[in-house]
Each structure stands twice: as C-alpha cells, then as structure tokens.
Design a protein around this motif. Structure first.
Motif, PDB file in Angstrom:
ATOM      1  N   ASN A 167       0.858  -1.180   0.000  1.00 56.60           N
ATOM      2  CA  ASN A 167       0.000   0.000   0.000  1.00 56.60           C
ATOM      3  C   ASN A 167       0.895   1.230   0.000  1.00 56.60           C
ATOM      4  O   ASN A 167       1.771   1.366   0.844  1.00 56.60           O
ATOM      5  N   LEU A 168       0.665   2.140  -0.952  1.00 55.72           N
ATOM      6  CA  LEU A 168       1.416   3.383  -1.041  1.00 55.72           C
ATOM      7  C   LEU A 168       0.523   4.534  -0.618  1.00 55.72           C
ATOM      8  O   LEU A 168      -0.580   4.693  -1.142  1.00 55.72           O
ATOM      9  N   SER A 169       0.989   5.326   0.340  1.00 55.99           N
ATOM     10  CA  SER A 169       0.250   6.534   0.711  1.00 55.99           C
ATOM     11  C   SER A 169       1.199   7.726   0.653  1.00 55.99           C
ATOM     12  O   SER A 169       2.372   7.615   1.005  1.00 55.99           O
ATOM     13  N   ILE A 170       0.661   8.841   0.169  1.00 56.30           N
ATOM     14  CA  ILE A 170       1.411  10.087   0.042  1.00 56.30           C
ATOM     15  C   ILE A 170       0.763  11.086   0.990  1.00 56.30           C
ATOM     16  O   ILE A 170      -0.415  11.401   0.849  1.00 56.30           O
ATOM     17  N   ASP A 171       1.545  11.591   1.939  1.00 54.24           N
ATOM     18  CA  ASP A 171       1.033  12.500   2.965  1.00 54.24           C
ATOM     19  C   ASP A 171      -0.281  11.999   3.572  1.00 54.24           C
ATOM     20  O   ASP A 171      -1.234  12.746   3.750  1.00 54.24           O
ATOM     21  N   GLY A 172      -0.328  10.702   3.838  1.00 54.99           N
ATOM     22  CA  GLY A 172      -1.492  10.107   4.495  1.00 54.99           C
ATOM     23  C   GLY A 172      -2.624   9.689   3.578  1.00 54.99           C
ATOM     24  O   GLY A 172      -3.548   9.015   4.000  1.00 54.99           O
ATOM     25  N   GLU A 173      -2.591  10.081   2.293  1.00 55.88           N
ATOM     26  CA  GLU A 173      -3.649   9.697   1.356  1.00 55.88           C
ATOM     27  C   GLU A 173      -3.218   8.469   0.565  1.00 55.88           C
ATOM     28  O   GLU A 173      -2.191   8.480  -0.111  1.00 55.88           O
TER      29      GLU A 173
END
Length: 141
Positions: free
Chosen positions: A14-20
């Motif tokens: 799972n990849l999240s960017i700044d929590g998204e």
C-alpha cells in the motif's frame, strides 16, 4: 500457543502520500540504499585503510499493479507537479492478504519519476497493468 504468521505468504504493498492512499500494488522493487565509501591511508599505519562514509544514495522505487480505479489518484498526483513541486512524505506498507502488516517504510521528499500505463493489444490479451516509479531522499519512521 499463538500462531506465528508466515512472512513468506503473498504480500501486497500500500502506497500513501502524505497520508492519502494511492492504493495497493502487487510488486515493489528498489527499496535500497548505497553508502559511498572513501578510503584514507594513514601514514605509519600499515594494518588497515580507513573506510569513511561520504554520501548515501537511494534507488528509485518501482510499484506495479493491475489497472484499478485508484489509477486516477496517481494521475492527479503526477499532474500536481505541473503547478509547483512539493516533496511530500510517503509510506509503503507490506501487507498480507488478511490486511496485517509485515513491514513499513517511510520515505522523505518523494517525487514521481515516471508512470507507465497499460498496453492494449487484442492479439496478445493480458492483464492491464500500470507501473509507478518514485524517487526519494531517504527513509524515516
């Protein structure tokens, strides 16, 4: 006695960017770093050569998955750099099929490097996949 979970079972990332969350990926490669070493010889010391760390470099990370509706989130993130570059933090989590976490990597100053969409060829039917490649300036918690 509690049952130990096998870390060798099927994983997804799972990849999240700044929590998204940008969604789950089937493959993740390139989680690595390299420390450049400078050798220094000390006068009068014939027993060894000093090995001194100089610079740490990090490889690009390549994430692959079948095409999903979450592809739009990836496209939105890549398009956002046209209006100004911000380098967010990211997190890659290795998860088992039941959703339990195996490992986690925090990334500093993430930037998309490339995105490759699916190839559509009726003569060679296959799962439509996308590949996202990102770069970063190091690992964090």
């Amino acid at each position: 006695m509690p049952q130990e979970l096998d870390p060798g079972t099927s994983l997804f990332f799972n990849l999240s960017i700044d929590g998204e969350s940008l969604g789950r990926f089937n493959e993740c490669e390139g989680l690595s770093s390299q420390v450049e070493i400078e050798q220094r010889q000390e006068g009068g010391n014939n027993g060894f050569v000093w090995q001194l760390p100089t610079r740490v470099s990090f490889s690009t990370i390549r994430l692959t998955r079948p095409l999903t509706p979450e592809t739009a989130k990836v496209a939105k993130w890549i398009s956002s750099i046209q209006t100004g570059i911000t380098r967010p933090t990211a997190q890659i989590r290795a998860l088992r099929a039941d959703g339990s976490e195996v490992a986690r990597w925090g990334l500093i100053d993430v930037l998309p490097v490339s995105w490759q969409g699916p190839t559509f060829n009726p003569a060679n039917p296959a799962v439509a996949t996308e590949i996202l490649e990102i770069t970063h300036h190091g690992f964090t918690d």
